[in-house]
Design an enzyme around this catalytic site. Structure first.
Site, PDB file in Angstrom:
ATOM      1  N   ARG A   1       4.342  -1.571   6.030  1.00 50.53           N
ATOM      2  CA  ARG A   1       3.777  -1.094   5.229  1.00 50.53           C
ATOM      3  C   ARG A   1       2.713  -0.678   5.672  1.00 50.53           C
ATOM      4  NH1 ARG A   1       7.272   0.865   0.772  1.00 50.53           N
ATOM      5  NH2 ARG A   1       5.679   2.512   1.188  1.00 50.53           N
TER       6      ARG A   1
ATOM      7  N   ASP B   1       9.572  11.281  -3.211  1.00 53.58           N
ATOM      8  CA  ASP B   1      10.027  10.192  -3.243  1.00 53.58           C
ATOM      9  C   ASP B   1      11.505  10.608  -3.437  1.00 53.58           C
ATOM     10  OD1 ASP B   1       8.638   8.444  -3.180  1.00 53.58           O
ATOM     11  OD2 ASP B   1       8.722   7.882  -5.786  1.00 53.58           O
TER      12      ASP B   1
ATOM     13  N   GLN C   1      -0.138   5.814  -5.601  1.00 53.84           N
ATOM     14  CA  GLN C   1      -0.240   4.593  -5.258  1.00 53.84           C
ATOM     15  C   GLN C   1      -2.563   4.385  -4.841  1.00 53.84           C
ATOM     16  OE1 GLN C   1       2.404   3.382  -2.469  1.00 53.84           O
ATOM     17  NE2 GLN C   1       3.707   3.031  -3.642  1.00 53.84           N
TER      18      GLN C   1
ATOM     19  N   GLY D   1       5.853  -1.406  -2.676  1.00 52.64           N
ATOM     20  CA  GLY D   1       4.883  -0.892  -2.098  1.00 52.64           C
ATOM     21  C   GLY D   1       4.378  -0.346  -3.104  1.00 52.64           C
TER      22      GLY D   1
ATOM     23  N   ARG E   1       3.600  -0.128 -14.546  1.00 58.87           N
ATOM     24  CA  ARG E   1       1.857   0.355 -14.791  1.00 58.87           C
ATOM     25  C   ARG E   1       1.831  -0.255 -16.305  1.00 58.87           C
ATOM     26  NH1 ARG E   1       2.530   4.033 -10.980  1.00 58.87           N
ATOM     27  NH2 ARG E   1       0.670   5.367 -10.237  1.00 58.87           N
TER      28      ARG E   1
ATOM     29  N   ARG F   1      16.984   4.384  -1.962  1.00 62.81           N
ATOM     30  CA  ARG F   1      17.009   6.097  -2.105  1.00 62.81           C
ATOM     31  C   ARG F   1      18.270   6.773  -0.493  1.00 62.81           C
ATOM     32  NH1 ARG F   1      14.017   6.312  -6.000  1.00 62.81           N
ATOM     33  NH2 ARG F   1      12.145   5.933  -6.378  1.00 62.81           N
TER      34      ARG F   1
ATOM     35  N   LYS G   1       7.844   5.087   4.304  1.00 61.36           N
ATOM     36  CA  LYS G   1       8.368   4.348   3.235  1.00 61.36           C
ATOM     37  C   LYS G   1       9.160   3.244   3.180  1.00 61.36           C
ATOM     38  CE  LYS G   1       6.045   7.173   0.071  1.00 61.36           C
ATOM     39  NZ  LYS G   1       5.538   7.858  -0.779  1.00 61.36           N
TER      40      LYS G   1
HETATM   41  C1  S3P Z   1       4.483   5.643  -6.122  1.00 63.36           C
HETATM   42  C2  S3P Z   1       3.565   6.475  -5.841  1.00 63.36           C
HETATM   43  C3  S3P Z   1       4.492   7.050  -4.180  1.00 63.36           C
HETATM   44  C4  S3P Z   1       5.933   6.929  -4.449  1.00 63.36           C
HETATM   45  C5  S3P Z   1       6.195   5.424  -5.152  1.00 63.36           C
HETATM   46  C6  S3P Z   1       5.628   5.445  -5.853  1.00 63.36           C
HETATM   47  C7  S3P Z   1       3.618   5.577  -7.903  1.00 63.36           C
HETATM   48  O1  S3P Z   1       3.797   6.456  -3.205  1.00 63.36           O
HETATM   49  O2  S3P Z   1       6.662   7.248  -3.141  1.00 63.36           O
HETATM   50  O3  S3P Z   1       7.522   5.433  -5.171  1.00 63.36           O
HETATM   51  O4  S3P Z   1       4.189   4.330  -8.668  1.00 63.36           O
HETATM   52  O5  S3P Z   1       2.202   5.314  -8.024  1.00 63.36           O
HETATM   53  P1  S3P Z   1       2.243   7.115  -2.702  1.00 63.36           P
HETATM   54  O6  S3P Z   1       1.478   7.604  -4.057  1.00 63.36           O
HETATM   55  O7  S3P Z   1       1.920   6.769  -1.849  1.00 63.36           O
HETATM   56  O8  S3P Z   1       2.734   8.703  -2.039  1.00 63.36           O
END
Ligand code: S3P
Length: 434
Positions: A124, A317, A171, A96, A28, A389, A344
């Site tokens: 994904r 996570d 996300q 992701g 971010r 992980r 994931k």
């Molecule tokens: C993340 C949100 C999570 C997490 C990922 C990082 C983020 O995913 O599993 O490792 O930085 O916003 P989801 O929002 O899809 O659950």
């Protein structure tokens, strides 16, 4: 390059360590710094492949970024309209977070682009971001099955929506907020359960008004971000491996320094405490709008629990290593409501169940979780399926295995935890990379 870990059984974790910077916050910082006015200075940046993928994408979008040099990055933001059309496909690697958040930001730009990633990322689900962005007026195509690549056509303007997310996803929420910065009117997102709120906190740190309350967050389009200074805390998701490692090992006494303890991330602490773990949060402080603490972990006998469903998104996570905690607890641990784990970096329910079974531990996968029965386990060989992980979780399992554990396919540990082997050795894990 293929990397195998060989972890001898036994070992005790002790001393003080600082794990690398928070992955979510590092992504971010690059994204918001790139569209801010002025130079944003970041320290503690995670020099892992995922955050570097985001950095490379923004360089391809014309943003000038210095570093990283020992966690220091300077982003020379070009303002809300400063991004340029890229020349080629944008590669998000294994990440992701890069792809989903970028989908929101890039859907709002006036140019076309394409986002892709590695074999794991290309499996994904992306409809969860593409569909609400289309409701905002975006033009996004996915491959059949809703997977990457994402092909985004520039549109003159998006409009705000009021969106209730079907899945609890930070996300998706963040993608819609990023698009909402550019949209006409207000964009509001309601989440079915609280998820990590780093985007909301960081937008505020960049001087962008964010309204929050009752599980709903809203931004109005058309504002600007002012460059700022960001100090990234250590990643609680990386610290979690050592929290579990120290909890399950008699004699362990380990301090994890400067860990981000944002309330939307501390599910792992709450779950371990319910299991009987001895975790002490020392010197709580707030840095750049994010709570931080040192965490002292001492061995304690763990017991099996039913994991409260409301904690699932707050520890999403950390379940690979929490399953290892469960295998070392007395009694049965039951996880439900965690079907997200199946999409994931790997299918974390199946891959962990297979790996635990290969070690002789007792675990039954269910469609939305797992039942793990604590008890002694042997050792042996497991596959991480290229999931960082999973690899680190099984490395920690070796602390209490009767025999060594060999873990195949560990190169992707570099996506979130560069230097894992060296730091884990410093703390007392008997690990070698082959
Ligand atoms: C993340 C949100 C999570 C997490 C990922 C990082 C983020 O995913 O599993 O490792 O930085 O916003 P989801 O929002 O899809 O659950």
């Amino acid at each position: 390059m293929s990397v195998t870990y060989r972890v001898e059984s036994g070992g005790v974790l002790s001393g003080r360590i600082r794990v690398p910077g928070d992955k979510s916050i590092s992504h971010r910082a690059i994204m918001l710094g790139s569209i801010a006015e002025g130079t944003t200075r970041v320290s503690g940046f995670l020099e892992g492949e995922d955050a570097l993928a985001t950095m490379n994408v923004f360089r391809a979008l014309g943003v000038c970024i210095d570093g990283p040099e020992q966690g220091i990055v300077a982003i020379h933001g070009g303002g809300m309209r400063g991004l340029k059309a890229p020349h080629g496909v944008l590669d998000c690697g294994n990440s992701g977070t890069s792809m989903r958040l970028l989908a929101g930001l890039l859907a709002a730009q006036p140019f076309d682009c394409e986002l892709t990633g590695d074999a794991s990322l290309r499996r994904r689900p992306m409809k969860r971001v593409a569909e609400p962005l289309v409701l905002m007026g975006a033009c996004i195509g996915t491959a059949a099955g809703g997977t990457p690549p994402l092909r985004i056509h520039g549109v003159p303007e998006l409009h705000g929506i009021d969106y209730v997310m079907p899945v609890a996803s930070a996300q998706v929420k963040s993608a819609l907020l990023l698009a909402g910065l550019y949209a006409r009117g207000r964009t509001c997102v309601t989440e079915p359960a609280p998820t990590r709120d780093h985007s909301e906190r960081m937008l505020a740190a960049f001087g962008y008004p964010v309204e929050r309350g009752g599980g709903r967050v809203c931004v109005a389009g058309g504002g600007t971000l002012r460059a700022t200074v960001i100090e990234v805390p250590a990643d609680i998701s990386s610290a979690a491996f050592f929290m579990v490692g120290a909890s399950i090992t008699p004699g362990a006494d380990l301090v994890l320094e400067h860990v981000g303890v944002n309330p939307t991330r501390i599910g792992v602490i709450e779950i371990l405490r319910l299991m009987g773990a001895d975790l002490e949060l020392m010197h709580p402080r707030e840095i750049g709008g994010e709570p931080v603490a040192d965490i002292r972990v001492r061995h304690a006998p763990l017991k099996g629990i039913e994991i409260p469903r409301e904690l699932v998104p707050l520890a999403i996570d950390e379940f690979p290593v929490l399953f290892v905690a469960a295998a070392n607890a007395e009694g049965t641990t039951v996880l439900t409501g965690a079907e997200e784990l199946r999409v994931k970096e790997s299918d974390r329910i199946q891959v962990m169940a297979d790996g635990l079974a290969a070690l002789g531990a007792e675990a039954q996968p269910t469609p939305d979780g797992m039942r793990v029965h604590g008890g002694p386990y042997r050792g042996g060989e497991v596959g991480s399926h290229g999931d960082h992980r999973i690899a680190m979780a099984f490395a920690v399992a070796a602390l209490r295995a009767a025999e060594p554990i060999t873990i195949r396919d560990c190169a992707n540990v570099a996506t979130s935890f560069p230097g894992f082997v060296e730091l884990a050795r410093t703390a007392g894990l008997r690990i070698r990379a082959l």
